[in-house]
Design a protein around this motif. Structure first.
Motif, PDB file in Angstrom:
ATOM      1  N   ILE A 257       1.191  -0.880   0.221  1.00 16.87           N
ATOM      2  CA  ILE A 257      -0.009   0.091  -0.228  1.00 16.87           C
ATOM      3  C   ILE A 257       1.059   1.222  -0.109  1.00 16.87           C
ATOM      4  N   ASP A 258       2.635   1.063   0.540  1.00 20.42           N
ATOM      5  CA  ASP A 258       2.905   2.267   0.166  1.00 20.42           C
ATOM      6  C   ASP A 258       3.257   2.982  -1.174  1.00 20.42           C
ATOM      7  N   GLN A 259       2.546   2.302  -2.396  1.00 19.89           N
ATOM      8  CA  GLN A 259       2.756   2.646  -3.855  1.00 19.89           C
ATOM      9  C   GLN A 259       2.080   2.793  -4.353  1.00 19.89           C
ATOM     10  N   ASN A 260       1.992   4.072  -5.267  1.00 19.74           N
ATOM     11  CA  ASN A 260       0.627   4.194  -6.413  1.00 19.74           C
ATOM     12  C   ASN A 260       1.314   3.653  -7.626  1.00 19.74           C
ATOM     13  N   THR A 261       1.418   2.933  -8.194  1.00 25.85           N
ATOM     14  CA  THR A 261       1.592   2.180  -9.317  1.00 25.85           C
ATOM     15  C   THR A 261       1.311   1.102  -9.925  1.00 25.85           C
ATOM     16  N   LEU A 262       1.255   0.177  -8.706  1.00 28.00           N
ATOM     17  CA  LEU A 262       0.604  -0.874  -8.960  1.00 28.00           C
ATOM     18  C   LEU A 262      -0.968  -1.600  -8.125  1.00 28.00           C
ATOM     19  N   PRO A 263      -1.658  -1.885  -8.491  1.00 28.25           N
ATOM     20  CA  PRO A 263      -2.230  -2.372  -7.759  1.00 28.25           C
ATOM     21  C   PRO A 263      -1.976  -2.911  -6.213  1.00 28.25           C
ATOM     22  N   PRO A 264      -2.142  -2.657  -5.313  1.00 25.00           N
ATOM     23  CA  PRO A 264      -2.266  -2.960  -4.082  1.00 25.00           C
ATOM     24  C   PRO A 264      -2.608  -4.313  -3.641  1.00 25.00           C
ATOM     25  N   VAL A 265      -1.859  -5.818  -2.796  1.00 31.46           N
ATOM     26  CA  VAL A 265      -2.188  -6.430  -2.593  1.00 31.46           C
ATOM     27  C   VAL A 265      -2.275  -6.432  -1.422  1.00 31.46           C
ATOM     28  N   VAL A 266      -3.371  -7.031  -0.368  1.00 24.79           N
ATOM     29  CA  VAL A 266      -3.419  -7.211   0.649  1.00 24.79           C
ATOM     30  C   VAL A 266      -4.222  -8.295   1.795  1.00 24.79           C
ATOM     31  N   PHE A 267      -3.282  -8.812   2.337  1.00 22.60           N
ATOM     32  CA  PHE A 267      -3.905  -9.940   3.049  1.00 22.60           C
ATOM     33  C   PHE A 267      -4.050  -9.352   4.701  1.00 22.60           C
ATOM     34  N   SER A 268      -5.291  -9.786   4.570  1.00 23.83           N
ATOM     35  CA  SER A 268      -6.355  -9.593   6.278  1.00 23.83           C
ATOM     36  C   SER A 268      -7.025 -10.150   6.543  1.00 23.83           C
ATOM     37  N   ALA A 269      -7.868 -10.405   7.681  1.00 20.65           N
ATOM     38  CA  ALA A 269      -9.262 -11.218   7.134  1.00 20.65           C
ATOM     39  C   ALA A 269     -10.073 -10.556   7.622  1.00 20.65           C
ATOM     40  N   LYS A 270     -10.204  -9.047   7.025  1.00 20.75           N
ATOM     41  CA  LYS A 270     -11.004  -8.268   7.110  1.00 20.75           C
ATOM     42  C   LYS A 270     -11.187  -8.377   6.071  1.00 20.75           C
ATOM     43  N   PHE A 271     -10.715  -8.329   4.986  1.00 20.78           N
ATOM     44  CA  PHE A 271     -10.946  -8.554   3.185  1.00 20.78           C
ATOM     45  C   PHE A 271     -10.959 -10.099   2.912  1.00 20.78           C
ATOM     46  N   ASP A 272     -11.236 -11.405   4.296  1.00 21.43           N
ATOM     47  CA  ASP A 272     -11.283 -12.679   3.665  1.00 21.43           C
ATOM     48  C   ASP A 272     -10.880 -13.932   3.318  1.00 21.43           C
ATOM     49  N   ASN A 273      -9.276 -13.198   3.662  1.00 24.20           N
ATOM     50  CA  ASN A 273      -8.417 -13.854   1.771  1.00 24.20           C
ATOM     51  C   ASN A 273      -7.658 -14.844   3.130  1.00 24.20           C
ATOM     52  N   ILE A 274      -7.561 -14.825   3.885  1.00 22.17           N
ATOM     53  CA  ILE A 274      -6.389 -16.127   4.785  1.00 22.17           C
ATOM     54  C   ILE A 274      -7.752 -16.389   5.930  1.00 22.17           C
ATOM     55  N   LYS A 275      -6.477 -17.990   5.720  1.00 18.56           N
ATOM     56  CA  LYS A 275      -7.674 -19.212   5.998  1.00 18.56           C
ATOM     57  C   LYS A 275      -7.701 -19.459   7.974  1.00 18.56           C
ATOM     58  N   SER A 276      -5.941 -18.980   7.758  1.00 16.07           N
ATOM     59  CA  SER A 276      -5.438 -19.526   8.990  1.00 16.07           C
ATOM     60  C   SER A 276      -3.890 -18.740   9.090  1.00 16.07           C
ATOM     61  N   ARG A 277      -3.532 -18.362  10.773  1.00 11.97           N
ATOM     62  CA  ARG A 277      -1.837 -17.645  10.206  1.00 11.97           C
ATOM     63  C   ARG A 277      -1.510 -18.202  11.267  1.00 11.97           C
ATOM     64  N   HIS A 278       1.030 -18.115  10.954  1.00 10.09           N
ATOM     65  CA  HIS A 278       0.387 -18.274  12.063  1.00 10.09           C
ATOM     66  C   HIS A 278       2.042 -17.049  11.917  1.00 10.09           C
ATOM     67  N   TYR A 279       2.115 -16.757  13.068  1.00 14.22           N
ATOM     68  CA  TYR A 279       2.567 -15.736  13.334  1.00 14.22           C
ATOM     69  C   TYR A 279       4.489 -15.853  14.261  1.00 14.22           C
ATOM     70  N   THR A 280       5.469 -16.133  13.946  1.00 14.65           N
ATOM     71  CA  THR A 280       6.490 -15.624  14.861  1.00 14.65           C
ATOM     72  C   THR A 280       7.065 -14.563  15.528  1.00 14.65           C
ATOM     73  N   GLU A 281       8.356 -14.303  16.516  1.00 12.50           N
ATOM     74  CA  GLU A 281       8.456 -12.950  16.655  1.00 12.50           C
ATOM     75  C   GLU A 281       9.612 -13.850  17.220  1.00 12.50           C
ATOM     76  N   SER A 282      11.285 -13.605  17.342  1.00 13.27           N
ATOM     77  CA  SER A 282      11.958 -14.242  18.068  1.00 13.27           C
ATOM     78  C   SER A 282      12.727 -13.494  18.092  1.00 13.27           C
ATOM     79  N   ASP A 283      13.665 -13.397  18.903  1.00 17.46           N
ATOM     80  CA  ASP A 283      15.260 -12.700  19.206  1.00 17.46           C
ATOM     81  C   ASP A 283      16.205 -14.086  19.492  1.00 17.46           C
ATOM     82  N   ILE A 284      15.536 -15.674  19.189  1.00 21.05           N
ATOM     83  CA  ILE A 284      16.629 -16.599  19.867  1.00 21.05           C
ATOM     84  C   ILE A 284      17.511 -16.724  18.811  1.00 21.05           C
TER      85      ILE A 284
END
Length: 351
Positions: free
Chosen positions: A195-222
């Motif tokens: 969404i930070d560019q204006n040249t091509l149509p942006p692609v957004v994956f979000s539960a709000k748009f019903d295009n995510i079935k499941s997700r696995h988020y990882t945040e790690s300092d290991i």
């Protein structure tokens, strides 16, 4: 969904439909893989010999070299798994071999040119002709990337290409050209679909748009590092230099053994700090036909925007791997993203 089997010279060996499941993973900066499972007593198993090449559903992107076969079970309910690598895995079969008169194989120039020179000198025009990979060619050099220089001695070719690609922000692949009967090595850059560019149509994956079935988020300092000491610690008169921004309680140090000029040491430190920075990444199972169409609106290597309101995350990230799984004709799509990059959240709020 058909399975075509060919040999390395593109001769057709067999074509059939019967199988239990097929899974194929494409990767942006390294070799992918596939898993094929056949039904018990499937007579087509005899065609799936090691070194043959399979093409799934007549899609050259869903191809690979057979490297592994098994028969599992109790005779009454045997399963017949077949595994292998994507065509990019062919480059794992070569190390970077310098000429006898040189300690290293070294190239300077644009980053794309350097990568293609390494492939050329180790797979297509090597000194030892036994090292030639049949039917492998290199796509036209468009001289993309920055001016750079790289050297290597006896590193696995695919791992060196991965290292350069990560530093240059490129992808690379070996694709199947059925018309010309060639395996084609080339690099790619991906598109900016955030969404930070204006040249091509942006692609957004979000539960709000019903295009995510499941997700696995990882945040790690290991095993992360934000301060690296780099040089030759046991060589008298050689400097060990320190790079990074870590301070105090949050400072995480590592040592990297490396020999080279100050400029080469600095570049190596940048690679280490980038590879070992804090990990924040997503794996998503997405619907390939809701809001955005897979391989039309987005594909491997593209930068997209991810939003998870539950976690309070809105980030940009590159698609590093895509796994397609087919069971009884139904496809599921798993996407693995690179480390997440903060974006302009206000833009997403307006969508």
């Amino acid at each position: 969904m058909s399975i075509r089997v060919i040999d390395k010279d593109f001769n057709l060996i067999a074509e059939f439909d019967s199988h239990e499941s097929f899974q194929h993973t494409r990767k942006f900066q390294s070799a992918g893989s596939f898993d094929l499972n056949l039904k018990r007593n499937d007579e087509n198993y005899k065609y799936l010999q090691r070194e043959n090449i399979i093409i799934y559903n007549n899609d050259p992107n869903l191809s690979g070299v057979i490297e592994h076969r098994e028969v599992q079970g109790n005779f009454k309910s045997d399963s017949l798994p077949v595994k292998g690598c994507s065509l990019s895995g062919l480059l794992h079969r070569r190390v970077i071999s310098p000429d006898a008169s040189s300690l290293y194989m070294a190239f300077s120039g644009k980053q794309e040119t350097i990568m293609k020179n390494f492939v050329d000198k180790n797979c297509i025009n090597p000194t030892n002709k036994d090292r030639v990979i049949d039917n492998l060619v290199i796509a036209q050099d468009l001289k993309r990337g920055k001016d750079d220089n790289w050297r290597s001695a006896y590193d696995a070719l695919d791992l060196k290409l991965e290292e350069i690609a990560k530093y240059a922000n490129f992808g690379w692949d070996v694709k199947l050209d059925l018309e010309k009967k060639k395996f084609v090595f080339d690099i790619s850059e991906g598109r900016d679909l955030t969404i930070d560019q204006n040249t091509l149509p942006p692609v957004v994956f979000s539960a709000k748009f019903d295009n995510i079935k499941s997700r696995h988020y990882t945040e790690s300092d290991i095993n992360t590092c934000n301060s690296v000491y780099i040089g030759e610690k046991e060589t008298e008169g050689k400097a060990v230099l320190n790079y990074g921004t870590g301070k105090g309680f949050e400072r995480r140090e590592q040592f990297q053994s490396f020999s080279g000029t100050v400029d080469e040491i600095k570049k190596e430190s940048e690679k280490v700090l980038e590879e070992l920075k804090t990990l924040k990444t997503f794996e998503l199972e997405v619907d390939p036909e809701v809001n955005f169409i897979y391989k039309v609106d987005y594909d491997l290597g593209d930068m997209v925007t991810l939003q998870d309101n539950t976690l309070g995350i809105t980030m940009n990230s590159r698609i590093l791997a895509i796994t397609e799984t087919y069971v009884k004709g139904q496809m599921t799509l798993q996407i693995t993203f690179d480390k997440l990059i903060p974006n302009l959240m206000d833009k997403l709020k307006r969508l």
